[in-house]
Design a protein around this motif. Structure first.
Motif, PDB file in Angstrom:
ATOM      1  N   ALA A  92      -3.813  -2.863  -9.510  1.00 64.97           N
ATOM      2  CA  ALA A  92      -2.749  -3.339  -8.632  1.00 64.97           C
ATOM      3  C   ALA A  92      -2.319  -4.748  -9.014  1.00 64.97           C
ATOM      4  O   ALA A  92      -1.127  -5.088  -8.956  1.00 64.97           O
ATOM      5  CB  ALA A  92      -3.217  -3.289  -7.180  1.00 64.97           C
ATOM      6  N   ALA A  93      -3.279  -5.589  -9.404  1.00 65.21           N
ATOM      7  CA  ALA A  93      -2.958  -6.961  -9.785  1.00 65.21           C
ATOM      8  C   ALA A  93      -2.102  -6.993 -11.043  1.00 65.21           C
ATOM      9  O   ALA A  93      -1.155  -7.776 -11.153  1.00 65.21           O
ATOM     10  CB  ALA A  93      -4.240  -7.761  -9.996  1.00 65.21           C
ATOM     11  N   LYS A  95      -0.093  -4.599 -12.084  1.00 64.17           N
ATOM     12  CA  LYS A  95       1.227  -4.086 -11.719  1.00 64.17           C
ATOM     13  C   LYS A  95       2.049  -5.163 -11.022  1.00 64.17           C
ATOM     14  O   LYS A  95       3.263  -5.278 -11.245  1.00 64.17           O
ATOM     15  CB  LYS A  95       1.083  -2.857 -10.830  1.00 64.17           C
ATOM     16  CG  LYS A  95       2.406  -2.180 -10.506  1.00 64.17           C
ATOM     17  CD  LYS A  95       2.213  -0.900  -9.728  1.00 64.17           C
ATOM     18  CE  LYS A  95       1.611   0.180 -10.590  1.00 64.17           C
ATOM     19  NZ  LYS A  95       1.578   1.504  -9.883  1.00 64.17           N
ATOM     20  N   SER A  96       1.401  -5.965 -10.188  1.00 59.44           N
ATOM     21  CA  SER A  96       2.141  -7.033  -9.505  1.00 59.44           C
ATOM     22  C   SER A  96       2.615  -8.098 -10.487  1.00 59.44           C
ATOM     23  O   SER A  96       3.663  -8.718 -10.278  1.00 59.44           O
ATOM     24  CB  SER A  96       1.266  -7.669  -8.414  1.00 59.44           C
ATOM     25  OG  SER A  96       0.220  -8.430  -8.970  1.00 59.44           O
ATOM     26  N   ARG A  97       1.852  -8.306 -11.558  1.00 58.72           N
ATOM     27  CA  ARG A  97       2.274  -9.252 -12.593  1.00 58.72           C
ATOM     28  C   ARG A  97       3.552  -8.743 -13.267  1.00 58.72           C
ATOM     29  O   ARG A  97       4.460  -9.515 -13.571  1.00 58.72           O
ATOM     30  CB  ARG A  97       1.165  -9.425 -13.622  1.00 58.72           C
ATOM     31  CG  ARG A  97      -0.159  -9.940 -13.068  1.00 58.72           C
ATOM     32  CD  ARG A  97      -0.171 -11.442 -12.949  1.00 58.72           C
ATOM     33  NE  ARG A  97      -0.419 -12.083 -14.214  1.00 58.72           N
ATOM     34  CZ  ARG A  97      -1.650 -12.302 -14.705  1.00 58.72           C
ATOM     35  NH1 ARG A  97      -2.726 -11.925 -14.026  1.00 58.72           N
ATOM     36  NH2 ARG A  97      -1.802 -12.916 -15.861  1.00 58.72           N
ATOM     37  N   TYR A  98       3.602  -7.442 -13.533  1.00 61.38           N
ATOM     38  CA  TYR A  98       4.808  -6.863 -14.120  1.00 61.38           C
ATOM     39  C   TYR A  98       6.004  -7.081 -13.195  1.00 61.38           C
ATOM     40  O   TYR A  98       7.081  -7.512 -13.623  1.00 61.38           O
ATOM     41  CB  TYR A  98       4.621  -5.366 -14.353  1.00 61.38           C
ATOM     42  CG  TYR A  98       3.591  -4.982 -15.404  1.00 61.38           C
ATOM     43  CD1 TYR A  98       3.219  -5.857 -16.418  1.00 61.38           C
ATOM     44  CD2 TYR A  98       3.002  -3.717 -15.391  1.00 61.38           C
ATOM     45  CE1 TYR A  98       2.287  -5.496 -17.373  1.00 61.38           C
ATOM     46  CE2 TYR A  98       2.077  -3.338 -16.344  1.00 61.38           C
ATOM     47  CZ  TYR A  98       1.720  -4.232 -17.334  1.00 61.38           C
ATOM     48  OH  TYR A  98       0.808  -3.858 -18.278  1.00 61.38           O
ATOM     49  N   ARG A  99       5.809  -6.748 -11.938  1.00 65.01           N
ATOM     50  CA  ARG A  99       6.920  -6.824 -10.987  1.00 65.01           C
ATOM     51  C   ARG A  99       7.399  -8.261 -10.801  1.00 65.01           C
ATOM     52  O   ARG A  99       8.588  -8.498 -10.567  1.00 65.01           O
ATOM     53  CB  ARG A  99       6.485  -6.235  -9.647  1.00 65.01           C
ATOM     54  CG  ARG A  99       6.313  -4.715  -9.689  1.00 65.01           C
ATOM     55  CD  ARG A  99       5.724  -4.191  -8.406  1.00 65.01           C
ATOM     56  NE  ARG A  99       5.639  -2.728  -8.399  1.00 65.01           N
ATOM     57  CZ  ARG A  99       4.952  -2.021  -7.521  1.00 65.01           C
ATOM     58  NH1 ARG A  99       4.281  -2.665  -6.551  1.00 65.01           N
ATOM     59  NH2 ARG A  99       4.929  -0.708  -7.585  1.00 65.01           N
ATOM     60  N   ALA A 100       6.489  -9.211 -10.887  1.00 67.07           N
ATOM     61  CA  ALA A 100       6.872 -10.616 -10.733  1.00 67.07           C
ATOM     62  C   ALA A 100       7.838 -11.059 -11.821  1.00 67.07           C
ATOM     63  O   ALA A 100       8.619 -11.998 -11.630  1.00 67.07           O
ATOM     64  CB  ALA A 100       5.623 -11.505 -10.748  1.00 67.07           C
ATOM     65  N   GLN A 104       9.570  -3.143 -14.895  1.00 71.66           N
ATOM     66  CA  GLN A 104       9.091  -1.931 -14.256  1.00 71.66           C
ATOM     67  C   GLN A 104       8.481  -1.008 -15.307  1.00 71.66           C
ATOM     68  O   GLN A 104       9.201  -0.414 -16.110  1.00 71.66           O
ATOM     69  CB  GLN A 104      10.236  -1.213 -13.543  1.00 71.66           C
ATOM     70  CG  GLN A 104       9.816   0.071 -12.834  1.00 71.66           C
ATOM     71  CD  GLN A 104       8.815  -0.181 -11.717  1.00 71.66           C
ATOM     72  OE1 GLN A 104       9.007  -1.088 -10.911  1.00 71.66           O
ATOM     73  NE2 GLN A 104       7.756   0.604 -11.670  1.00 71.66           N
ATOM     74  N   SER A 187      -7.112 -12.937 -11.260  1.00 74.78           N
ATOM     75  CA  SER A 187      -6.298 -11.866 -11.818  1.00 74.78           C
ATOM     76  C   SER A 187      -6.618 -10.520 -11.212  1.00 74.78           C
ATOM     77  O   SER A 187      -5.895  -9.558 -11.418  1.00 74.78           O
ATOM     78  CB  SER A 187      -6.491 -11.794 -13.340  1.00 74.78           C
ATOM     79  OG  SER A 187      -7.766 -11.249 -13.644  1.00 74.78           O
TER      80      SER A 187
END
Length: 214
Positions: A92-93, A95-100, A104, A187
């Motif tokens: 999840a962490a 994936k959140s880095r990607y979204r930041a 996508q 992270s």
């Protein structure tokens, strides 16, 4: 150094080979040869090593190398978290880095899949390189494992490691020890204390490092 080009090429070469593989090798050679960069040399050596190998044969080698051994899998958090609940937070962490960064990734692949992380690092060099550095121990463990397996893919991992700043682990044992301690706590959303985990736990038959996707 043209780090994005090298990392993008490594991402492509670590993908599953298909009927378009010969054209992919030509594309990688065409992009890297003019760079005259030391980091590109292992990738070009890999291209020479597999050139002319039928795609079906190379596909079988790829499966044997990466899909049939927990010690050579392409999922980075498996080395640090194994099949534990902590791994979900790690995924999840990432994936959140990607979204930041407004990026996508595909829905049909886990975010810690190394070719995906490499593509992210090529497209978003700052945060992508930072993510690779945080998971460097896992990358280095995979590199040593591929070298012991006498796989030409070891050269692809060598190129990735050569692109990362700072010194890497001096040996397989050190890389394994660092992987067991996990990436920095921030992270993965864990507390300040790192948890030592065996990255290769015993797991039920039929499961693979991708989790319950099979």
């Amino acid at each position: 150094m043209n780090r994005p080009a090298v990392l993008q090429a490594a991402s492509l070469l670590l993908g599953h080979p298909d009927e378009g593989w010969p054209g992919l090798l030509d594309t990688v050679r065409g992009a890297l040869t003019p760079l005259d960069a030391p980091e590109a040399v292992p990738l070009l050596r890999f291209c020479d090593a597999v050139d002319g190998t039928p795609a079906l044969e190379l596909s079988a080698r790829y499966v044997a190398t990466f899909d049939r051994s927990r010690r050579r899998c392409l999922y980075l958090t498996y080395y640090t978290d194994g099949d534990t609940r902590r791994r979900g937070a790690s995924l999840a962490a990432i994936k959140s880095r990607y979204r930041a960064e407004g990026w996508q990734p595909p829905d049909d692949e886990l975010p810690d899949f190394l070719p995906l992380v490499l593509e992210f690092a090529a497209r978003c060099p700052g945060p992508g390189t930072a993510l690779l550095v945080e998971h460097r121990a896992a990358v280095e463990v995979l590199r040593y494992a591929l070298g012991s397996y006498l796989s030409p893919y070891a050269d692809v991992l060598r190129a990735v490691c050569d692109c990362l700043p700072g010194a890497g682990p001096s040996c397989h044992e050190e890389a394994l020890r660092l992987a067991r301690s996990g990436p920095p706590a921030e992270s993965v959303g864990a507390g300040p204390q790192s948890v030592a985990l065996d990255p290769f736990p015993v797991r039920p038959a039929g499961l693979d490092p991708r989790g319950a996707r099979r």
